[in-house]
Scaffold this active site. Sequence first.
Site, mmCIF file in Angstrom:
data_model
loop_
_atom_site.group_PDB
_atom_site.id
_atom_site.type_symbol
_atom_site.label_atom_id
_atom_site.label_comp_id
_atom_site.label_asym_id
_atom_site.label_seq_id
_atom_site.Cartn_x
_atom_site.Cartn_y
_atom_site.Cartn_z
ATOM 1 N N GLU A 5 0.788 -1.152 -0.057
ATOM 2 C CA GLU A 5 0.056 -0.028 -0.006
ATOM 3 C C GLU A 5 0.763 1.419 -0.004
ATOM 4 O O GLU A 5 0.415 2.327 -0.455
ATOM 5 C CB GLU A 5 -0.974 0.008 1.042
ATOM 6 C CG GLU A 5 -2.117 -1.185 0.964
ATOM 7 C CD GLU A 5 -2.835 -1.248 2.370
ATOM 8 O OE1 GLU A 5 -2.138 -1.645 3.284
ATOM 9 O OE2 GLU A 5 -4.057 -1.267 2.218
ATOM 10 N N GLU A 15 -3.480 -9.836 3.869
ATOM 11 C CA GLU A 15 -4.256 -9.463 4.922
ATOM 12 C C GLU A 15 -5.246 -10.562 5.244
ATOM 13 O O GLU A 15 -5.670 -10.853 6.183
ATOM 14 C CB GLU A 15 -4.773 -8.309 4.771
ATOM 15 C CG GLU A 15 -3.859 -6.672 5.158
ATOM 16 C CD GLU A 15 -3.191 -6.464 3.747
ATOM 17 O OE1 GLU A 15 -3.340 -7.209 2.646
ATOM 18 O OE2 GLU A 15 -2.999 -5.363 3.610
HETATM 19 N N1 3HC Z 1 4.353 -7.367 11.784
HETATM 20 C C1 3HC Z 1 5.042 -7.468 12.939
HETATM 21 N N2 3HC Z 1 6.240 -8.518 12.916
HETATM 22 C C2 3HC Z 1 6.233 -9.081 11.821
HETATM 23 C C3 3HC Z 1 5.520 -8.758 10.815
HETATM 24 C C4 3HC Z 1 4.563 -7.571 10.593
HETATM 25 N N3 3HC Z 1 3.940 -7.453 9.376
HETATM 26 N N4 3HC Z 1 6.080 -9.755 9.479
HETATM 27 C C5 3HC Z 1 6.959 -10.434 10.113
HETATM 28 N N5 3HC Z 1 7.035 -9.960 11.546
HETATM 29 C C6 3HC Z 1 8.072 -10.800 12.477
HETATM 30 C C7 3HC Z 1 7.941 -12.143 12.730
HETATM 31 O O1 3HC Z 1 6.783 -12.302 13.785
HETATM 32 C C8 3HC Z 1 9.372 -12.705 13.337
HETATM 33 O O2 3HC Z 1 9.450 -12.257 14.534
HETATM 34 P P1 3HC Z 1 10.435 -13.061 15.424
HETATM 35 O O3 3HC Z 1 11.570 -13.206 14.923
HETATM 36 O O4 3HC Z 1 10.192 -12.491 16.622
HETATM 37 O O5 3HC Z 1 9.577 -14.530 15.594
HETATM 38 C C9 3HC Z 1 10.000 -11.868 12.370
HETATM 39 O O6 3HC Z 1 9.581 -10.632 11.908
HETATM 40 C C10 3HC Z 1 10.730 -12.503 11.182
HETATM 41 O O7 3HC Z 1 9.629 -13.013 10.357
HETATM 42 P P2 3HC Z 1 9.648 -14.546 9.848
HETATM 43 O O8 3HC Z 1 10.327 -15.482 10.844
HETATM 44 O O9 3HC Z 1 8.244 -14.610 9.300
HETATM 45 O O10 3HC Z 1 10.620 -14.196 8.616
HETATM 46 P P3 3HC Z 1 10.607 -14.681 7.217
HETATM 47 O O11 3HC Z 1 11.759 -14.244 6.634
HETATM 48 O O12 3HC Z 1 10.311 -16.263 7.108
HETATM 49 O O13 3HC Z 1 9.456 -14.125 6.473
HETATM 50 C C11 3HC Z 1 7.988 -12.480 5.633
HETATM 51 C C12 3HC Z 1 9.365 -12.892 6.127
HETATM 52 C C13 3HC Z 1 7.600 -13.019 4.346
HETATM 53 C C14 3HC Z 1 7.793 -10.863 5.696
HETATM 54 C C15 3HC Z 1 6.865 -12.899 6.770
HETATM 55 O O14 3HC Z 1 7.234 -12.640 7.956
HETATM 56 C C16 3HC Z 1 5.436 -12.565 6.424
HETATM 57 O O15 3HC Z 1 4.829 -13.048 5.599
HETATM 58 N N6 3HC Z 1 4.875 -11.465 7.272
HETATM 59 C C17 3HC Z 1 3.623 -11.020 7.252
HETATM 60 C C18 3HC Z 1 3.183 -10.095 6.225
HETATM 61 C C19 3HC Z 1 1.887 -9.678 6.328
HETATM 62 O O16 3HC Z 1 1.100 -10.574 6.702
HETATM 63 N N7 3HC Z 1 1.706 -8.497 6.327
HETATM 64 C C20 3HC Z 1 0.572 -7.856 6.135
HETATM 65 C C21 3HC Z 1 0.250 -7.217 7.569
HETATM 66 S S1 3HC Z 1 -1.343 -6.696 7.920
HETATM 67 C C22 3HC Z 1 -1.336 -5.169 7.174
HETATM 68 O O17 3HC Z 1 -0.396 -4.691 6.429
HETATM 69 C C23 3HC Z 1 -2.634 -4.261 7.094
HETATM 70 C C24 3HC Z 1 -2.550 -3.225 6.389
HETATM 71 O O18 3HC Z 1 -3.618 -3.405 5.282
HETATM 72 C C25 3HC Z 1 -3.111 -1.995 7.001
#
Ligand code: 3HC
Length: 707
Positions: A109, A129
């Site tokens: 976004e 999401e």
């Molecule tokens: N917020 C907070 N923490 C997050 C995060 C996020 N969006 N994404 C990842 N983290 C944290 C994980 O919890 C993890 O924390 P930890 O080491 O304490 O366990 C650390 O970052 C590393 O994450 P991964 O172990 O998952 O690392 P990978 O390298 O395997 O993957 C990634 C990276 C592909 C970015 C994966 O973390 C991921 O898919 N993250 C979530 C993405 C997501 O769902 N984004 C949408 C959020 S909602 C949103 O944006 C709403 C908006 O529309 C307003």
Amino acid sequence: MSELVRWSKQGDVAVVTIDNPPVNAIGPGVPEGMETAIHAAEADPQVRAIVVMGAGATFIAGADIREFGKIVSGERPPLSLLPFLLAIEDCEKPVVMAIHGQALGGGLETAMAGHYRVMTANAQVGQPEVKLGLIPGAGGTQRLPRLAGVMKALEMCAAGEPVNAQAAFSAGIVDRIIDGDLLEESVAFAREVINKPVRKTRERNGKLAGAFPAMFSMAREQARKKGREMKAPLAAIDAVEAATQLPFEEGCKREAELFTQCLHSTESKALIHIFFSERAVGKIPGLPKDVKPAEIRRAAVIGAGTMGGGIAMTYANAGIPVIVKETAQEALDHGMAIIRNNYAKTVSKGRLTQAVMDQRMSLIAPQLTYEGFEQADIITEAVFEKMSVKKQVFAELDKIAKPGAILASNTSTLDIDEIASATNRPDMVIGTHFFSPANVMKLLEVVRGKASGNETIASAMALGKKLKKVAVLARNAHGFIGNRMVEPYLREAYFLVEEGATVEQVNQALYDFGMPMGPLAMDDLAGIDIGYHIRQEASRFQKAGVRQPLVADKLFERGRYGQKAGRGWSKYDENRTPSADEETAELIEQTAREAGIERRPVSTEEITERCIYALINEGAKVLAEGIALRAADIDIVYIYGYGFPAWRGGPMFYADTVGLKKVLSRIEEFEARHGAELWSPAPLLRELAAAGETFEAYDKRQERTKA
Ligand code: 3HC
Ligand code: NAI
């Protein structure tokens, strides 16, 4: 300047860098920092264009997911990224978003609020999401259809899958794919667009005209089919549809309303719980931080049956060469033919190229001897579920495996310590319990024996990650976490048909609850013979006088082994489509009559509660006995190993949402009706219900105690 966002100048181009490790999530301070930096760069007369990028491994992984719970509880004000993104979009100097790693959720976004986007070839963008039970909440459902077209936006927002650079470029989400150095090339790109007019995504309405009503009805139909009871995908579709019906600002308001509804849903709480639990399961209290997992370069598998074949494929899929050993040529050929056939099916569906299939097949070496086993870093045993056979195999392995090799058993129920006792190196022995089909199912239950060494445990957990599985650590006990709990779940399904429910009714009730199939359909798929043999092996633990299922054994005696035999609880046609079987119905009635079991109508509610509450009650015992480290670990086991609906958060989280007092009181009713041997409430469940607590709170309390 905020510590989370900094900016510097490369001549006439400002470079704004978001630096909020580990994934540059948009937490408090980040949007404010971005706005301040962009305004400062805009005000600097020397600056003619602005590049925004992320420090570390990624651009922006989205809004900070940890904040959502705080917003719901009122601890934080509602998320409002929209004004910050408008401020970026309204910047008078061209803003180029330079993406590497991931631009997900709020990350994409943010990128779409820039005037141009460039992306490295191996990066991904997406609106995931819905996987958190949410929808994009910062204009994603309004800007994405303007950039990528309505169809692509529907696909990305409703399914949540990220797309790669090529797909993003083809869809018009990014303007260039960068092959070289991201900073250098995005600064060069920014210079190219200095004199071009700024393009505001929110004003690019051309692609919206391509929408037609059938697109939305089709998307809704697909979302219902895939997501079953999930609400977020439908809300995402509503929001994208709003982009085609309302001006941008109004569309954003509609998106915000839908986002807020989703944020307060149980579905979202459950899926966010799963997101964090999936990452928590890898953290093992008490395992010294300096323990290094062994490098797994070569593997060997014993047994080319259902599981051995799937496990070999899993190794090959991860690029690890693997030997597969069998006892007879016929069994080996049969196993290899199934592996080849499985890959060929994936190729014919276009999900794998022939070249990749050939390369994976070349990594699998079938043989009848132990030749080459001395080079394996891990040997995984997947022979028959019989202790005597397993012990014999492990005694042989002890003689030929190199020092330091991990000796892993795929047993689904047997005692790892007894298996390890057949070797002189019990510290190297561990359970790695894959789920069927092993090349597909995401769960790896790692079972630590009494003597399993720290390095062996760390290696098995790391192996899970390498094989793209979610590894959950269990203690050695009959059935470990998953199969120990599935026993009472299945037991209740068996009892319910004996008491008067039909096979179809039981299967439908649990399917409607959200399971991928009913318990008796699962039994038919796994094999009635498998369950029979497990019951035989476990019969030594049974207490006299406790009610045992009767019909399941009779099915076995009649050769009704389930799907593979064309008949089990149900009958199956050549496509394995089930239908009700008169013979089973008669067998059930006759067995119940002979055993003096009173037959009565059984409600759907009773079926669901008896099966699911049996699972929860056993889960509470598994937790209190320390077989599972956390309630959340049990949830992950059930979601990735048994297909428990993620949007219910797993069995233990589901119990929290029902309310532990209510669950307990139903279990007490079942205890009064069916006896304490089967239904005595788990002491932990009683304790938490009395204290008005949840399993989630219990996990947090335990974590604090262990810290
Ligand atoms: N917020 C907070 N923490 C997050 C995060 C996020 N969006 N994404 C990842 N983290 C944290 C994980 O919890 C993890 O924390 P930890 O080491 O304490 O366990 C650390 O970052 C590393 O994450 P991964 O172990 O998952 O690392 P990978 O390298 O395997 O993957 C990634 C990276 C592909 C970015 C994966 O973390 C991921 O898919 N993250 C979530 C993405 C997501 O769902 N984004 C949408 C959020 S909602 C949103 O944006 C709403 C908006 O529309 C307003
Ligand atoms: P299977 O019967 O399909 O395969 C076992 C294979 O092992 C046979 O091909 C047999 O010839 C071979 N074998 C037996 N002794 C051997 C030896 N000494 N050396 C080499 N090969 C030998 O059984 P399946 O289903 O693959 O199960 C294997 C193990 O995995 C069991 O412990 C089972 O409990 C466990 N398991 C099974 C699951 C399932 O759904 N089938 C799921 C998870 C675990």
